[in-house]
Design a protein around this motif. Structure first.
Motif, PDB file in Angstrom:
ATOM      1  N   ASN A   1     -90.143   5.917  -5.619  1.00  0.00           N
ATOM      2  CA  ASN A   1     -89.262   4.787  -5.946  1.00  0.00           C
ATOM      3  C   ASN A   1     -87.821   5.122  -5.608  1.00  0.00           C
ATOM      4  O   ASN A   1     -87.352   6.226  -5.885  1.00  0.00           O
ATOM      5  N   SER A   2     -87.095   4.177  -5.075  1.00  0.00           N
ATOM      6  CA  SER A   2     -85.685   4.410  -4.752  1.00  0.00           C
ATOM      7  C   SER A   2     -84.877   4.687  -6.016  1.00  0.00           C
ATOM      8  O   SER A   2     -83.945   5.500  -6.008  1.00  0.00           O
TER       9      SER A   2
ATOM     10  N   ASP B   1     -82.491   7.935  -6.772  1.00  0.00           N
ATOM     11  CA  ASP B   1     -81.079   7.793  -7.155  1.00  0.00           C
ATOM     12  C   ASP B   1     -80.755   8.584  -8.416  1.00  0.00           C
ATOM     13  O   ASP B   1     -79.692   9.216  -8.516  1.00  0.00           O
TER      14      ASP B   1
ATOM     15  N   GLN C   1     -84.247   5.939   2.412  1.00  0.00           N
ATOM     16  CA  GLN C   1     -85.042   5.418   1.312  1.00  0.00           C
ATOM     17  C   GLN C   1     -85.970   4.307   1.784  1.00  0.00           C
ATOM     18  O   GLN C   1     -85.565   3.406   2.507  1.00  0.00           O
ATOM     19  N   GLY C   2     -87.227   4.419   1.359  1.00  0.00           N
ATOM     20  CA  GLY C   2     -88.231   3.447   1.766  1.00  0.00           C
ATOM     21  C   GLY C   2     -89.034   3.892   2.963  1.00  0.00           C
ATOM     22  O   GLY C   2     -90.108   3.359   3.237  1.00  0.00           O
TER      23      GLY C   2
END
Length: 531
Positions: free
Chosen positions: A300-301, A305, A338-339
């Protein structure tokens, strides 16, 4: 890196990689949930492995034979593998979550001569009713069991003098079974040469293991990921590994990272998600951690973070299979996007192809494919060559996943070619769960799909049609869940059940799992779950 750099010498036994570090250096530091601690040096581990090699050969188990091992996160797991491999014996890993039918299938299909099981797991073996003609010995680890030989006693009386059996790079080392995602599990054949290639790829280019590091890879024995990281990537580089035998608890994991001053961490996205939710996360000192990797499913981003903000650590995604090694990920000194899945670990060998096996242009969705001459790819599926051929198109082996790539060769995941469910890092085949549910007297029909979950990534969701005379209720749902747990590995049970009157099907009668997956995705988005 050239192809020749990944090909082992013709005569090669992977234990030679570990023998290079024969010394008084600490190989493993072990701790359990009660606080008991042990450590073992490389010399002690190698010596004990030689003793176990003598045990196995003394029982008439020799080069080319296979043994199945079902052990938890204990030092003896490493001893078993080192002893068997040194004797030229292949290991069939078995998770402690396997049940009697799962174990019997692997023993019979893999033609195992021995089963080596931890004392708490012997009961499942004793429940097997079907014949196992290849099985000659049962060895109990960590205690005693009636009708079983004791590993401790056998090793105590064995010599530490053992000459490593001469194996070729093409000799089988591991026979690891897939999760039965499409029918029965497939036995993935990895030879000694696979280990040579793996050691020259993942530990350096992804895990970034450096001399003197303390490394914690949390995968448990029984899974190919344990062979990848806790076993080969640690012992094959001569660093110190952390082994924790206990239930996962996020605060405990953070405390251990701090106490052992871990430099490299490799665990599942679920573990990172739960650690990210711990209150006052910044009270933990993870300043020694220079690399944190994740594998099993997408990160998950938000979690990425949190770790970046709290610890200054960039979580690195990774993608691979039982059939290979790490294939795609965020490599050392490359940008995290990310992703994205990251970039191929070796661009010459990993690409995206269409249904005819031709590489596709950037931005086009296709099949993630591995060149068949990649030395860290399976040789075949044991006694199932047709299933191997079904996964091959032209020069490529298809992983079963779909993706696209951008102009910088970052891969972007677009789902499975089939209906596999990945939950908390476990790969689960819906057909196996459906077949189990259909054995229950109350179930007329069912369909199993992935349902998005904020912590586990996905959970197993079952849509169940009941037979006449049965009514859906919470008590029946719990009964069905318990039934699946008892019949197959507990991690496969449906955490959610929905009773329905019918299922969406094609005109030929096949269940439209895609329609049910889409329904669950819509429901998840309505609940605010990021999908």
């Amino acid at each position: 890196m050239e192809l020749n750099d990944l090909i082992a010498p013709e005569f090669y036994n992977l234990t030679s990689e570990i023998d290079r570090y024969d010394s008084d250096k600490i190989a493993l530091r072990w701790e359990n949930e009660t606080g008991e601690k042990k450590s073992v040096t490389y010399h002690e581990l190698i010596e004990k492995g030689k003793r176990f090699a003598n045990v196995l050969t003394g029982l008439g188990i020799n080069k080319g034979d296979r043994v199945m091992a079902i052990v938890p996160r204990i030092i003896d797991a490493y001893v078993i593998y080192l002893g068997a491999l040194r004797a030229g014996i292949a290991v069939i890993p078995g998770s402690e979550m396997l049940r009697a039918a799962d174990i019997a299938y692997r023993i019979n299909q893999g033609e195992a001569k021995a089963i080596i099981a931890y004392r708490d797991y012997t009961a499942q073996v004793e429940q097997i009713k079907e014949p196992m003609p290849s099985l000659q010995h049962k060895i109990c680890v960590g205690g005693a069991a009636e009708g079983w030989l004791s590993m401790n006693e056998l090793i105590r009386g064995a010599s530490e003098d053992f000459t490593t059996v001469e194996t070729r790079r093409d000799d089988i080392a591991f026979l690891t079974y897939t999760s039965g995602t499409a029918g029965t599990p497939k036995g993935v054949v990895h030879n000694h040469g696979w280990a040579f290639a793996h050691l020259r790829i993942a530990p350096h280019r992804w895990l970034d293991i450096q001399e003197g590091d303390t490394v914690w890879a949390t995968a448990g024995p029984g899974w190919q990921k344990w062979i990848w990281s806790p076993f080969l990537s640690i012992l094959g580089l001569g660093v110190t590994g952390i082994v924790y035998q206990g239930r996962f608890h996020p605060a405990k994991q953070l405390q251990l990272l701090q106490d052992y001053k871990v430099n490299v961490l490799c665990c599942t996205p679920t573990e990172y998600r739960l650690m990210a939710k711990v209150d006052h996360l910044d009270r933990y000192d993870l300043s020694h951690l220079h690399t944190a990797c994740s594998a099993g499913e997408a990160l998950n981003s938000g979690v990425i973070d949190i770790f970046k903000k709290t610890f200054g650590i960039e979580l690195k995604d990774g993608y691979g299979q039982t059939e290979s090694t790490l294939l795609i990920g965020t490599m050392v000194d490359t940008e995290v996007r990310q992703g994205s899945m990251g970039q191929p670990i070796l661009a010459d060998f990993i690409t995206i192809v269409d249904e005819e096996g031709h590489p596709v242009p950037e931005g086009v969705v296709g099949n993630i494919a591995v060149r068949r001459d990649f030395p860290a790819l399976l040789r075949t599926y044991y006694h199932q060559p047709d299933r191997y051929k079904a996964a091959v198109i032209g020069d490529y082996f298809l992983t079963g996943d779909r993706a696209s790539r951008d102009k910088d060769n970052y891969f972007w995941f677009h789902g499975r070619r089939d209906d596999v469910i990945i939950s908390s890092g476990y790969t689960i085949g819906p057909v196996e769960v459906e077949d189990t549910l259909l054995k229950h007297a109350a179930v007329k029909d069912c369909a199993v799909v992935a349902s998005p979950h904020p912590i586990r990534g996905n959970i197993v969701k079952a849509f169940v049609v009941l037979k006449d005379g049965y009514t859906g209720s919470q008590s029946l749902a719990k009964e069905l869940q318990a039934f699946v747990k008892n019949e197959t590995a507990p991690y496969k049970y449906p955490r959610e059940l929905e009773f329905v009157t019918d299922l969406p099907k094609t005109v030929s009668g096949k269940i439209k799992r895609a329609a049910l997956r889409d329904l669950e995705i819509r429901r998840a988005r309505e609940k605010g779950i990021r999908v």
